[in-house]
Design a protein around this motif. Structure first.
Motif, PDB file in Angstrom:
ATOM      1  N   SER A 150       0.842  -1.192   0.000  1.00  0.00           N
ATOM      2  CA  SER A 150       0.000   0.000   0.000  1.00  0.00           C
ATOM      3  C   SER A 150       0.877   1.241   0.000  1.00  0.00           C
ATOM      4  O   SER A 150       2.059   1.187   0.375  1.00  0.00           O
ATOM      5  CB  SER A 150      -0.915   0.021   1.234  1.00  0.00           C
ATOM      6  OG  SER A 150      -0.182   0.399   2.389  1.00  0.00           O
ATOM      7  N   PRO A 151       0.317   2.390  -0.405  1.00  0.00           N
ATOM      8  CA  PRO A 151       1.108   3.622  -0.401  1.00  0.00           C
ATOM      9  C   PRO A 151       1.658   3.996   0.971  1.00  0.00           C
ATOM     10  O   PRO A 151       2.805   4.437   1.077  1.00  0.00           O
ATOM     11  CB  PRO A 151       0.114   4.668  -0.914  1.00  0.00           C
ATOM     12  CG  PRO A 151      -0.821   3.893  -1.795  1.00  0.00           C
ATOM     13  CD  PRO A 151      -0.988   2.572  -1.098  1.00  0.00           C
ATOM     14  N   LEU A 152       0.859   3.847   2.039  1.00  0.00           N
ATOM     15  CA  LEU A 152       1.349   4.201   3.370  1.00  0.00           C
ATOM     16  C   LEU A 152       2.531   3.326   3.771  1.00  0.00           C
ATOM     17  O   LEU A 152       3.494   3.799   4.397  1.00  0.00           O
ATOM     18  CB  LEU A 152       0.231   4.095   4.404  1.00  0.00           C
ATOM     19  CG  LEU A 152       0.643   4.476   5.839  1.00  0.00           C
ATOM     20  CD1 LEU A 152       1.142   5.914   5.907  1.00  0.00           C
ATOM     21  CD2 LEU A 152      -0.521   4.269   6.805  1.00  0.00           C
ATOM     22  N   GLN A 176      -1.666   3.247  -7.583  1.00  0.00           N
ATOM     23  CA  GLN A 176      -1.388   4.056  -6.400  1.00  0.00           C
ATOM     24  C   GLN A 176       0.040   3.854  -5.911  1.00  0.00           C
ATOM     25  O   GLN A 176       0.712   4.805  -5.507  1.00  0.00           O
ATOM     26  CB  GLN A 176      -2.370   3.702  -5.279  1.00  0.00           C
ATOM     27  CG  GLN A 176      -3.817   4.014  -5.615  1.00  0.00           C
ATOM     28  CD  GLN A 176      -4.528   2.821  -6.223  1.00  0.00           C
ATOM     29  OE1 GLN A 176      -3.901   1.832  -6.618  1.00  0.00           O
ATOM     30  NE2 GLN A 176      -5.855   2.899  -6.286  1.00  0.00           N
ATOM     31  N   THR A 205       2.846   6.833  -5.879  1.00  0.00           N
ATOM     32  CA  THR A 205       3.505   7.152  -4.611  1.00  0.00           C
ATOM     33  C   THR A 205       5.011   6.989  -4.730  1.00  0.00           C
ATOM     34  O   THR A 205       5.782   7.820  -4.224  1.00  0.00           O
ATOM     35  CB  THR A 205       2.954   6.265  -3.483  1.00  0.00           C
ATOM     36  OG1 THR A 205       1.543   6.461  -3.376  1.00  0.00           O
ATOM     37  CG2 THR A 205       3.599   6.602  -2.146  1.00  0.00           C
ATOM     38  N   HIS A 233     -10.319   8.253  -0.671  1.00  0.00           N
ATOM     39  CA  HIS A 233      -9.518   7.075  -0.329  1.00  0.00           C
ATOM     40  C   HIS A 233      -9.154   6.366  -1.629  1.00  0.00           C
ATOM     41  O   HIS A 233      -9.915   6.400  -2.608  1.00  0.00           O
ATOM     42  CB  HIS A 233     -10.331   6.155   0.578  1.00  0.00           C
ATOM     43  CG  HIS A 233      -9.556   5.006   1.138  1.00  0.00           C
ATOM     44  ND1 HIS A 233      -9.313   3.849   0.426  1.00  0.00           N
ATOM     45  CD2 HIS A 233      -8.949   4.836   2.338  1.00  0.00           C
ATOM     46  CE1 HIS A 233      -8.617   3.020   1.174  1.00  0.00           C
ATOM     47  NE2 HIS A 233      -8.374   3.586   2.332  1.00  0.00           N
ATOM     48  N   ARG A 234      -8.006   5.706  -1.629  1.00  0.00           N
ATOM     49  CA  ARG A 234      -7.505   5.108  -2.872  1.00  0.00           C
ATOM     50  C   ARG A 234      -8.405   3.988  -3.397  1.00  0.00           C
ATOM     51  O   ARG A 234      -8.322   3.646  -4.582  1.00  0.00           O
ATOM     52  CB  ARG A 234      -6.087   4.562  -2.649  1.00  0.00           C
ATOM     53  CG  ARG A 234      -5.992   3.469  -1.603  1.00  0.00           C
ATOM     54  CD  ARG A 234      -4.544   3.117  -1.283  1.00  0.00           C
ATOM     55  NE  ARG A 234      -4.433   2.186  -0.183  1.00  0.00           N
ATOM     56  CZ  ARG A 234      -4.450   0.860  -0.316  1.00  0.00           C
ATOM     57  NH1 ARG A 234      -4.561   0.332  -1.519  1.00  0.00           N
ATOM     58  NH2 ARG A 234      -4.363   0.073   0.740  1.00  0.00           N
ATOM     59  N   PRO A 291      -1.148   9.144  -1.096  1.00  0.00           N
ATOM     60  CA  PRO A 291      -1.631   9.084   0.280  1.00  0.00           C
ATOM     61  C   PRO A 291      -1.728  10.480   0.865  1.00  0.00           C
ATOM     62  O   PRO A 291      -0.929  11.366   0.549  1.00  0.00           O
ATOM     63  CB  PRO A 291      -0.571   8.229   0.997  1.00  0.00           C
ATOM     64  CG  PRO A 291       0.629   8.273   0.134  1.00  0.00           C
ATOM     65  CD  PRO A 291       0.141   8.447  -1.264  1.00  0.00           C
ATOM     66  N   GLU A 300      -0.954  11.639   3.606  1.00  0.00           N
ATOM     67  CA  GLU A 300       0.242  12.086   4.329  1.00  0.00           C
ATOM     68  C   GLU A 300       1.201  12.843   3.407  1.00  0.00           C
ATOM     69  O   GLU A 300       1.847  13.812   3.834  1.00  0.00           O
ATOM     70  CB  GLU A 300       0.949  10.890   4.967  1.00  0.00           C
ATOM     71  CG  GLU A 300       0.211  10.259   6.135  1.00  0.00           C
ATOM     72  CD  GLU A 300      -0.894   9.305   5.712  1.00  0.00           C
ATOM     73  OE1 GLU A 300      -1.613   8.799   6.584  1.00  0.00           O
ATOM     74  OE2 GLU A 300      -1.032   9.036   4.478  1.00  0.00           O
ATOM     75  N   THR A 345      -5.320   7.843  10.108  1.00  0.00           N
ATOM     76  CA  THR A 345      -4.924   9.233   9.881  1.00  0.00           C
ATOM     77  C   THR A 345      -5.007  10.068  11.154  1.00  0.00           C
ATOM     78  O   THR A 345      -4.348  11.110  11.241  1.00  0.00           O
ATOM     79  CB  THR A 345      -5.787   9.887   8.794  1.00  0.00           C
ATOM     80  OG1 THR A 345      -7.173   9.787   9.153  1.00  0.00           O
ATOM     81  CG2 THR A 345      -5.559   9.219   7.452  1.00  0.00           C
TER      82      THR A 345
END
Length: 302
Positions: free
Chosen positions: A12-14, A39, A43, A228-229, A253, A255, A274
């Protein structure tokens, strides 16, 4: 490459942002195996443009067996992943560091301590995922006993967990998105009120009608909506019809989108990770991150 070489395995991006923070904190270059999604690609491009210490980036589908076999230290984005469990049980890496997969970091810490089952929170698991769980758990515990397992997290695990993890051999290092803040370009002009999108309707945990009502409440007299993605076009169309809402697609994301903010923002969200990550990312800007609760949220079954 040797068996102690590090590899970030992210889904995931995070998780990819966490890998960039780990590389910066350890002043080292990290190759990345990233799940093949738009995504993740977007990112990765954004992080590289900001100077992330990434080496070779390899997109993959399924399990990147060859890359994992060539590296002995895995930075694992999702410790609950069935694919991770299977790969760990088969390849038995020499060292493991678990990155954040949203708020599951706390649940995963409790899993490592044996305080809860090795299963993703709020999901009823079955099949090969459950078969591989005890073998992965045994491998992780062995590595901890040899001081070769730990967590790199933005979440406050609490003194009790930290002490218990240390007693079992896990090394835990916290970060506060220092690299993300330091190298962020100026945030786009989004206005002062931001509503964060959620995938709860996609996951079947909230009716779309209830979700749109939540967006209307959170937006008040107007806001920018950051999707949201995993939101569907149907969900985005429904949100866009809310008076005063402006949907802003970024492909990144939140962030990374908000890290360069220089003015106080009011960020409104359903309960999510978040509420931990954004106060760190927006530290010193005067921003507020506020949870707006909703009703009719159901447990997920998989």
């Amino acid at each position: 490459m040797g068996r102690e070489d590090v590899l970030a395995w992210v889904e995931s991006p995070l998780q990819l942002v966490g890998a960039a923070e780990w590389a910066a904190a350890h002043s080292t270059t990290v190759p990345v195996a990233g799940r093949l999604t738009p995504q993740i690609s977007a990112t990765a491009d954004a992080l590289l443009a900001r100077g992330a210490r990434f080496g070779q980036l390899e997109p993959y589908l399924g399990i990147p067996w060859k890359l994992l076999a060539e590296h002995g230290h895995w930075l694992v984005g999702d410790g609950f992943s069935g694919q991770f469990r299977l790969a760990a049980a088969v390849l038995r890496p020499r060292r493991l560091t678990f990155l954040d997969d949203g708020a599951h970091a706390i649940a995963y810490a409790d899993t490592l301590l044996g305080r809860r089952p090795y299963s993703r929170p709020d999901i009823h698991e079955r099949g090969l995922t459950t078969v591989a769980a005890p073998f992965a758990a045994e491998l992780v515990h062995r590595r901890a006993g040899a001081r070769r397992a730990g967590m790199f997290t933005a979440f406050d695990l609490g003194d009790d967990r930290l002490d218990a993890l240390a007693d079992q051999g896990y090394a835990v290092r916290r970060h506060d998105f220092a690299w993300t803040r330091a190298f962020a370009p100026a945030a786009p002009g989004l206005g002062r009120r931001i509503v964060l999108g959620s995938a709860l309707p996609v996951d079947g945990r909230m009716m779309l009608l209830d979700y749109v009502r939540w967006v209307r409440t959170a937006a008040g007299d107007g806001a920018v909506y950051l999707p949201h993605r995993r939101e569907t076009s149907e969900q985005l169309d429904a949100v866009a019809a809310v008076p005063g809402i402006r949907v802003q697609q970024t492909g990144l994301p939140v962030e990374l989108v908000l890290a360069g903010a220089r003015e106080p923002l009011e960020v409104l969200t359903l309960p999510s990770s978040t509420t931990t990550t954004l106060p760190l990312v927006l530290a010193g800007t005067g921003a507020t991150v506020r949870t707006v609760p909703a009703t009719s949220v159901r447990r997920a079954v998989a």
